[in-house]
Motif scaffolding. Structure first.
Motif, PDB file in Angstrom:
ATOM      1  N   THR A 270     -43.154  20.046 -30.827  1.00  0.00           N
ATOM      2  CA  THR A 270     -42.825  18.263 -29.505  1.00  0.00           C
ATOM      3  C   THR A 270     -43.200  17.691 -28.944  1.00  0.00           C
ATOM      4  OG1 THR A 270     -40.771  18.228 -28.305  1.00  0.00           O
ATOM      5  CG2 THR A 270     -42.126  20.530 -28.010  1.00  0.00           C
TER       6      THR A 270
ATOM      7  N   MET B  22     -38.779  19.456 -33.219  1.00  0.00           N
ATOM      8  CA  MET B  22     -37.458  19.488 -31.954  1.00  0.00           C
ATOM      9  C   MET B  22     -35.949  18.220 -32.588  1.00  0.00           C
ATOM     10  SD  MET B  22     -38.119  22.961 -30.970  1.00  0.00           S
ATOM     11  CE  MET B  22     -38.618  23.081 -32.527  1.00  0.00           C
ATOM     12  N   ASN B  23     -37.175  16.994 -32.367  1.00  0.00           N
ATOM     13  CA  ASN B  23     -35.795  16.277 -32.667  1.00  0.00           C
ATOM     14  C   ASN B  23     -35.720  15.939 -34.252  1.00  0.00           C
ATOM     15  OD1 ASN B  23     -35.309  16.297 -29.840  1.00  0.00           O
ATOM     16  ND2 ASN B  23     -37.497  15.578 -29.448  1.00  0.00           N
TER      17      ASN B  23
ATOM     18  N   ASN C 154     -31.752  19.805 -33.307  1.00  0.00           N
ATOM     19  CA  ASN C 154     -32.666  20.247 -32.809  1.00  0.00           C
ATOM     20  C   ASN C 154     -32.908  20.700 -33.324  1.00  0.00           C
ATOM     21  OD1 ASN C 154     -34.107  21.386 -30.513  1.00  0.00           O
ATOM     22  ND2 ASN C 154     -33.016  20.286 -29.491  1.00  0.00           N
TER      23      ASN C 154
END
Length: 140
Positions: free
Chosen positions: A95, A63-64, A69
């Motif tokens: 995540t 996700m990061n 994102n």
């Protein structure tokens, strides 16, 4: 997808994590997981390029990422904006954000599953195997 050689796109910015995931998958007891071709990307831009050029069955999506994102990519796939007109791959969000609203946001963005970090190798293999089996079942 052919059950013998699924293609997995690992979208993860940490090189060590990419190496570890590839090692775990290549040593899995489940043949479909062990035999999968694992491609990788360290950014959203790299993932988009892979998705436009390759047939992908499953995405393990961090996700990061450095350029945004991962939910952005999941949404683009769900809307059909990337992928070159190919069938949409199954998307599993990976995540450390484990709050219920994070899971809900991932599913709302178009993810098909969710894997919490940190995870055990067995959980990774089970998640990949489950989603590949569902995809193979849906294709038959």
């Amino acid at each position: 997808m052919t059950a013998e050689n699924p293609r997995i796109l690992l979208v993860e910015d940490e090189e060590l994590n990419r190496t570890l995931v590839k090692a775990v998958l290549s040593r899995a007891q489940i043949a479909a997981v062990r035999g999968a071709e694992v491609l990788d990307a360290s950014t959203l831009a790299g993932a988009r390029a892979q998705l436009d050029a390759e047939d992908i069955d499953l995405i393990l999506l961090d996700m990061n990422l450095p350029d945004g994102n991962g939910l952005t990519l999941a949404g683009e796939l769900a809307a059909g904006r990337i992928g070159g007109g190919r069938p949409r791959p199954t998307v599993v969000a990976v995540t450390a954000s484990v709050l219920p609203q994070d899971r809900e946001a991932a599913l709302a963005a178009g993810c098909d599953g969710f894997l919490d970090k940190p995870y055990a190798a067995a959980d990774l293999v089970a998640t990949v195997a489950d989603h590949l089996a569902r995809r193979a079942g849906a294709a038959s």
